[in-house]
Design an enzyme around this catalytic site. Structure first.
Site, PDB file in Angstrom:
ATOM      1  CG  ASN A 219      -1.707  -1.277   1.001  1.00  0.00           C
ATOM      2  OD1 ASN A 219      -1.821  -1.471   0.524  1.00  0.00           O
ATOM      3  ND2 ASN A 219      -1.817  -1.595   2.139  1.00  0.00           N
TER       4      ASN A 219
ATOM      5  CG  HIS B  88       5.203  -2.503   4.680  1.00  0.00           C
ATOM      6  ND1 HIS B  88       4.932  -0.823   5.133  1.00  0.00           N
ATOM      7  CD2 HIS B  88       3.626  -2.478   5.057  1.00  0.00           C
ATOM      8  CE1 HIS B  88       3.077  -0.169   5.459  1.00  0.00           C
ATOM      9  NE2 HIS B  88       2.470  -0.927   4.968  1.00  0.00           N
TER      10      HIS B  88
ATOM     11  CG  HIS C 182       1.046  -6.598   3.683  1.00  0.00           C
ATOM     12  ND1 HIS C 182       0.109  -6.030   4.868  1.00  0.00           N
ATOM     13  CD2 HIS C 182       1.023  -5.185   3.246  1.00  0.00           C
ATOM     14  CE1 HIS C 182       0.014  -4.962   4.627  1.00  0.00           C
ATOM     15  NE2 HIS C 182       0.512  -4.027   4.238  1.00  0.00           N
TER      16      HIS C 182
ATOM     17  CG  HIS D 176       9.460   0.905   7.317  1.00  0.00           C
ATOM     18  ND1 HIS D 176      11.229   1.700   7.809  1.00  0.00           N
ATOM     19  CD2 HIS D 176      10.402   0.440   6.301  1.00  0.00           C
ATOM     20  CE1 HIS D 176      11.703   0.611   8.330  1.00  0.00           C
ATOM     21  NE2 HIS D 176      11.875  -0.522   7.081  1.00  0.00           N
TER      22      HIS D 176
HETATM   23  P1  AMP Z   1      -0.283  -0.864   6.017  1.00  0.00           P
HETATM   24  O1  AMP Z   1      -1.619  -0.650   6.334  1.00  0.00           O
HETATM   25  O2  AMP Z   1      -0.381  -1.031   4.057  1.00  0.00           O
HETATM   26  O3  AMP Z   1       0.478   0.520   5.800  1.00  0.00           O
HETATM   27  O4  AMP Z   1      -0.245  -2.032   6.755  1.00  0.00           O
HETATM   28  C1  AMP Z   1       0.792  -1.634   8.252  1.00  0.00           C
HETATM   29  C2  AMP Z   1       1.012  -3.454   8.286  1.00  0.00           C
HETATM   30  O5  AMP Z   1       1.473  -3.386   9.783  1.00  0.00           O
HETATM   31  C3  AMP Z   1      -0.429  -3.473   9.296  1.00  0.00           C
HETATM   32  O6  AMP Z   1      -1.188  -4.707   8.205  1.00  0.00           O
HETATM   33  C4  AMP Z   1      -0.434  -4.105  10.798  1.00  0.00           C
HETATM   34  O7  AMP Z   1      -1.464  -4.734  11.677  1.00  0.00           O
HETATM   35  C5  AMP Z   1       0.806  -3.825  10.843  1.00  0.00           C
HETATM   36  N1  AMP Z   1       1.154  -3.987  12.495  1.00  0.00           N
HETATM   37  C6  AMP Z   1       1.680  -3.056  12.182  1.00  0.00           C
HETATM   38  N2  AMP Z   1       2.263  -2.394  14.607  1.00  0.00           N
HETATM   39  C7  AMP Z   1       2.594  -3.540  13.929  1.00  0.00           C
HETATM   40  C8  AMP Z   1       3.354  -4.434  15.022  1.00  0.00           C
HETATM   41  N3  AMP Z   1       3.983  -3.819  16.114  1.00  0.00           N
HETATM   42  N4  AMP Z   1       4.288  -5.561  14.756  1.00  0.00           N
HETATM   43  C9  AMP Z   1       3.670  -6.025  12.619  1.00  0.00           C
HETATM   44  N5  AMP Z   1       2.923  -5.498  12.595  1.00  0.00           N
HETATM   45  C10 AMP Z   1       3.027  -4.187  12.345  1.00  0.00           C
END
Ligand code: AMP
Length: 112
Positions: free
Chosen positions: A85, A98, A100, A96
């Site tokens: 995203n 990432h 999925h 940051h």
């Molecule tokens: P996005 O919405 O694409 O930015 O994805 C961010 C993702 O980070 C979400 O799926 C969250 O569930 C995940 N997330 C947030 N905080 C943590 C954490 N402390 N450890 C692991 N995943 C996290």
């Protein structure tokens, strides 16, 4: 820098680490949306896909080498989905970069 994923990479915030090398860190998503839900991040901070350039795309390429390896280790023999995203329209919640990795169940044909 006040970045959640930078703190996870540094070990300042705990995570369930799945993979690590010189440039890539991967850990279980805290709110999994599939039986397997792993986040792959470059160790060097990039805020999202919108910051990927010719100069820094090596880390992204490395992530895409690692994903099939980890998917195999996780037993995703019937396929999986990879999503990144970028920005508010895509509901990016952590700035940051990432990716999925989602798998372990039949996905919907829609991607929104
Ligand atoms: P996005 O919405 O694409 O930015 O994805 C961010 C993702 O980070 C979400 O799926 C969250 O569930 C995940 N997330 C947030 N905080 C943590 C954490 N402390 N450890 C692991 N995943 C996290």
């Amino acid at each position: 820098m006040d970045c959640l994923f930078c703190k996870i990479i540094a070990g300042e915030i705990p995570s369930k680490k799945v993979y690590e090398d010189e440039t890539v860190f991967a850990f279980a998503d805290i709110a999994p949306q599939a039986p397997v839900h792993i986040l792959f991040v470059p160790k060097k901070h990039l805020s999202g896909m919108d910051e990927v350039t010719k100069e820094n795309s090596g880390a992204v390429a490395r992530i895409f080498e690692v994903i099939p390896q980890v998917a195999g280790e996780q037993g995703l023999t019937n396929g999986y989905r990879v999503i990144s995203n970028c920005g508010p329209d895509a509901c990016q919640s952590v700035r940051h970069l990432h990716f999925h990795l989602l798998g372990g169940r039949q996905m919907s044909e829609r991607m929104d």
